[in-house]
Design a protein around this motif. Structure first.
Motif, mmCIF file in Angstrom:
data_model
loop_
_atom_site.group_PDB
_atom_site.id
_atom_site.type_symbol
_atom_site.label_atom_id
_atom_site.label_comp_id
_atom_site.label_asym_id
_atom_site.label_seq_id
_atom_site.Cartn_x
_atom_site.Cartn_y
_atom_site.Cartn_z
ATOM 1 N N GLY A 1 33.257 40.010 36.407
ATOM 2 C CA GLY A 1 33.989 38.863 36.924
ATOM 3 C C GLY A 1 35.117 38.421 36.019
ATOM 4 N N GLY A 2 35.743 39.346 35.281
ATOM 5 C CA GLY A 2 36.832 38.950 34.398
ATOM 6 C C GLY A 2 37.941 39.984 34.425
ATOM 7 N N LYS A 3 39.138 39.542 34.066
ATOM 8 C CA LYS A 3 40.269 40.475 34.079
ATOM 9 C C LYS A 3 40.512 41.071 32.702
ATOM 10 C CE LYS A 3 42.690 37.636 37.307
ATOM 11 N NZ LYS A 3 42.929 36.354 36.941
ATOM 12 N N ASN A 4 40.012 40.444 31.672
ATOM 13 C CA ASN A 4 40.199 40.980 30.326
ATOM 14 C C ASN A 4 39.136 42.054 30.079
ATOM 15 O OD1 ASN A 4 40.225 41.559 27.637
ATOM 16 N ND2 ASN A 4 40.610 39.450 26.993
ATOM 17 N N VAL B 1 35.217 41.854 28.681
ATOM 18 C CA VAL B 1 34.104 42.110 29.594
ATOM 19 C C VAL B 1 33.249 43.259 29.064
ATOM 20 C CG1 VAL B 1 33.465 42.784 31.918
ATOM 21 C CG2 VAL B 1 35.288 41.156 31.572
#
Lengths: 148, 751
Positions: free
Chosen positions: B706-709, B713
């Protein structure tokens, strides 16, 4: 420290400290989607600790507590999923509608990151505790060579 | 239900600590609650006769790593003993310790922690679960034996017990691994029979592990020493609980080794040797507690021999003995503890005439001792009859060897029991006696009365023992304990045993108690322990030299060796000079700063040069498009440089001079290490194995984490286990630094 303190530096550090802490908190929360994260946040907090020590404002006294709290947090986050039948370290993600902030999304990675940052601050504080202080405390204890 | 009981125990441990703050007595009574509940539950479960309760907590499904509990008939019988005797002993201990006794926060909680570990061991249904709780009982028992740790001899005894039982645990682990491989499953219930060389190896290893725990000759040396523990500990650990763990293990895995000859013969050898040598030891000693301890070695040997013989009848008899032994031996220990508290001595040479001054204790000792000898109307009689019948029903050489051990051991048992009872309660110098209390008398009386009640209502004992035996050996449900066997061969044999043993005991007792016997084997065992512990610091001193330059040289050399593997993969084809000219400028700055750091003479200058190297690398990361790495690197460098400034205040401004040869060695290692790392990095990029997994990671990060980095993650979700390990290392290092700093500020030498 034995050197005379520089008032300008001391005042500067006093002013910068709260700003740096805000920046660290930002990094902690931003880490999921942008550069940052628990380790970086912990280092920013650690930088505050170490700068204050250099300026002679105060020495960290809570290193052990910070480390313990961090390890306990991480252990709890890691083991909790096992208790409700998931795998170790399995992440839970949830999002909430909050009145002012709008939709807020977070997961169990956040407490994990908080634990990481606590341990990093604790480590830096321990280092400062070990390194600072009056030099008249004597030399480091001799280790190695099987000394008795 | 198993989880509920287990969690109740876990929660009760801190509760016992809290109650123990008030007084030792409050802590012990609080600690007794959870085992009491478990014992009642086991009794109810045995009465209802339903299927076994199970519980599991899976960690890694693919590797079969899980905590698995299964309360079958054997486990229920053991639960009844472990929890029931445990609760009684804790109540007894509340009377045994003085009201103001020290260690109130420690002792009750440790006792309960031991009880909890024992429960886990009894319920364990996988080899791994069994091993974990096995070692936990070793550790908690070490703490309990070492309760009076201010005395050096107590520490030595506790250490000896720990080294032998925990060392045996490691041997056991090896055996369990082989067994799980051979049987194809880590489950202990329904273990498939194994055969062949690997199975024989596993059998020997497991037997050795069991023998260390159950104090079988020659691993028995820890048990007499462990009598340094407070008597309640001995009554619990050394009669009903810990020493029974080895017996339980042999019983549970025994069916799988039915075809393995080395299992059977090694087990019989352990058993017969312990039976005889233990009984001889019991005859030699004057300390009542030591007499009981040596007697335990002997009785456990009897069970080991019967279980190793492995016939259905022998297994049944062994379980019946296990049950009756837990009752009478615990009762005897409790009586001895009461004598110790009320008269101030346990030496049967100094004691005497207690039958008049301690009538209740005398009655308890008579009933429990009678059960130990095998007299009616006591449950020990029925169990002993079953054992002798089982031995006589064996065939061939086995029958001769086991019968010789059992009959010889039983005769000696009669003799040492008589000597003990005569010495403490019989005629002699009338010992002055302080007043006792109900807390001490009642638990011992309950245990002794259970021996009588079990004989009177023998069918209820059969409802406990027969299903347990049937669990281990299918045909065992054909047998049952009987009150009166009639004039059979076995009965005649046991009459002869009691007769001969009685005469021998009377003669031996009339001869006086004799001098204190010289210990056999204990000093050798201590020597081994001492040498092992002495070897450790020497090895540490060799490996952990203590000189930072030497550490660095070792690390650099290892890096060079490790890089050799990658050198074969090296190719120049994929190398480019730079992606953008900025990289060239930054790289030049980094190299320049590194060279400056190597040649500058002052420490502060070197630290600043190193910082410059780090900031240059930060720039390289930025140009390459890795803001996360750059941020982290920047922060690390900042903290490190400021840390140097703090730390350098303690050191001379300039580096100390070093010899030219040492300098050239260091230069060589540094250059070689630098080249090796650079070459390894270049090589690792030259031949990627297939498509890089970047796309998978990016999509996986968004969906699962659930993260873009992606980097973060990976750290907190995809590879969170690695991070967990890393931060534990960090935390350990930090605690180490704190300890060093504290040692320095106190001016104390840490070693």
């Amino acid at each position: 420290m034995s050197e005379p303190r520089a008032p300008a530096i001391e005042r500067g550090i006093r002013i910068v400290s709260p700003l740096a802490i805000v920046a660290g908190v930002y990094l902690l929360f931003a880490g999921h989607n942008n550069p940052g994260g628990g380790f970086a946040a912990g280092l920013v907090f650690g930088a505050v600790v170490i700068l204050r020590a250099v300026a002679g404002i105060g020495r960290p006294a809570y290193a052990f507590g910070l480390i313990s709290l961090g390890v306990l947090t991480i252990a709890a986050v890691s083991i909790a999923p096992v208790l409700w039948g998931d795998l170790l370290l399995d992440q839970r993600i949830g999002s909430w509608e909050l009145p002012v902030a709008g939709e807020v999304k977070t997961g169990s990675a956040l407490p994990f990151d908080i634990g990481v940052s606590l341990i990093v601050v604790g480590l830096v504080s321990a280092l400062v505790d070990g390194l600072s202080g009056p030099p008249d405390r004597g030399p480091w204890p001799q280790t190695g060579r099987g000394g008795k | 239900m198993l989880w509920a009981l287990f969690s109740a125990h876990l929660i009760a441990v801190p509760a016992a600590v809290a109650a123990g703050r008030a007084s030792m007595r409050a802590g012990l009574l609080a600690a007794a609650a959870a085992p009491a509940v478990a014992a009642v539950w086991a009794a109810a479960e045995l009465a209802s006769g339903g299927g076994p309760a199970t519980a599991e907590l899976v960690w890694v499904r693919g590797l079969d790593v899980a905590i698995r509990f299964r309360a079958d008939a054997v486990a229920l019988m053991m639960t009844l003993l472990v929890a029931g005797v445990g609760a009684l002993v804790m109540v007894y201990a509340a009377g045994y310790f003085r009201r103001s006794a020290a260690g109130g926060t420690r002792f009750p909680a440790t006792m309960l922690a031991f009880s909890t570990s024992m429960l886990g061991l009894v319920w364990a249904d996988s080899t791994w679960t069994l091993f974990i709780f096995w070692e936990l009982t070793s550790i908690t028992s070490f703490l309990l034996v070492g309760h009076k740790h201010v005395e050096a001899s107590v520490r030595m005894a506790a250490r000896r017990a720990l080294v032998i039982t925990a060392g045996g645990g490691l041997v056991l682990l090896a055996g369990l691994i082989v067994l799980a491989q051979e049987a194809g499953s880590s489950a202990l219930s329904g273990l498939a029979p194994v055969s062949g060389g690997a199975a024989a190896t596993a059998g020997v290893l497991i037997l050795i592990g069991a023998a260390t725990k159950s104090a079988q000759v020659p691993f028995h040396v820890w048990l007499p020493g462990a009598m340094a523990a407070p008597t309640p500990v001995s009554a619990y650990l050394h009669s009903a609980a810990m020493v029974k763990a080895g017996i339980l293990l042999i019983a549970v895995v025994g069916p799988a080794f039915a075809e393995v000859a080395s299992w059977k013969w090694l087990g019989i050898a352990f058993g017969v040797a312990s039976m005889l040598w233990g009984a001889v030891g019991a005859l030699r000693h004057r300390d009542a507690k030591l007499i009981l301890a040596w007697g335990t070695i002997s009785q456990l040997g009897l069970m080991v021999a019967l279980l190793s013989a492995g016939t259905a009848k022998a297994v049944f008899a062994a379980l019946a003995l296990l049950f009756s032994h837990a009752l009478f031996k615990a009762a005897l220990f409790l009586v001895v503890g009461e004598i110790d508290v009320r008269t101030g001595t346990r030496d049967i040479g100094e004691l005497g005439g207690l039958w008049r001054s301690m009538p209740v204790a005398f009655a308890v000792a008579l009933l429990a001792g009678g059960s130990m000898v095998g007299l009616p109307p006591l449950v020990g009689f029925a169990a002993k009859e079953a054992a002798i019948e089982a031995v006589l029903a064996l065939g061939g050489v086995e029958r001769a060897v086991v019968a010789a051990g059992v009959i010889g051991g039983s005769v000696l048992t009669v003799a040492y029991t008589l000597r003990l009872l005569h010495g403490a309660f019989g005629p002699g110098p009338s010992t002055s006696v302080a007043s006792g209390g109900l807390l001490m008398t009642a638990p011992a009386a309950i245990l002794a009365a259970a021996g009588v009640a079990g004989y009177a209502a023998i069918s209820s004992v059969n409802r406990i023992v027969v299903p347990a035996a049937a669990e281990l050996s299918e045909k065992a449900d054909a047998y049952a304990l009987i009150r009166w066997p009639g004039l059979k061969t076995a009965f005649v044999v046991s009459v002869l045993i009691v007769g001969v043993g009685g005469v021998a005991g009377a003669l031996w007792a009339s001869r006086g108690v004799g001098r204190l016997p010289a210990p056999v084997g204990a000093s050798a065992a201590d020597g081994i322990v001492d040498k092992t512990l002495g070897f450790s610091p020497r090895l540490t001193a060799l490996v952990q030299h203590g000189s930072l330059p030497v550490y660095l040289a070792v690390m650099g050399s290892v890096a060079v060796v490790a890089a050799v593997v990658l050198a074969t993969e090296f190719s120049f084809g994929h190398l480019v000079w730079w992606d953008s000219p900025v990289q060239a400028a930054l790289a030049a700055a980094v190299v320049g700063a590194a060279l400056a750091g190597a040649f500058v003479g002052s420490r502060l200058g070197a630290a600043l040069a190193l910082g410059a190297v780090g900031f240059g690398v930060t720039g390289l990361f930025l140009v390459h498009g890795a803001p996360d790495l750059a941020l982290t690197q920047l922060l690390v460098e900042t903290v490190v440089v400021v840390g140097f400034v703090l730390g350098l205040g303690h050191l001379a401004r300039r580096f100390p001079p070093i010899k030219n040869t040492w300098r050239s060695v260091r230069i060589a290692i540094a250059v070689a290490g630098g080249i090796a790392v650079a070459a390894a990095l270049a090589a690792s990029g030259s031949d990627p194995a297939g498509r890089p997994p970047v796309d998978d990671l990016v999509s996986g990060a968004a969906v699962e984490g659930g993260g873009k980095n992606v980097v973060n993650v990976i750290l907190t979700d995809i590879r969170a286990l690695d991070t967990l390990g890393e931060v534990v290392v960090l935390a350990t290092a930090a605690v180490g630094i704190l300890a060093l700093a504290r040692a320095r500020s106190q001016g104390a030498d840490p070693s």
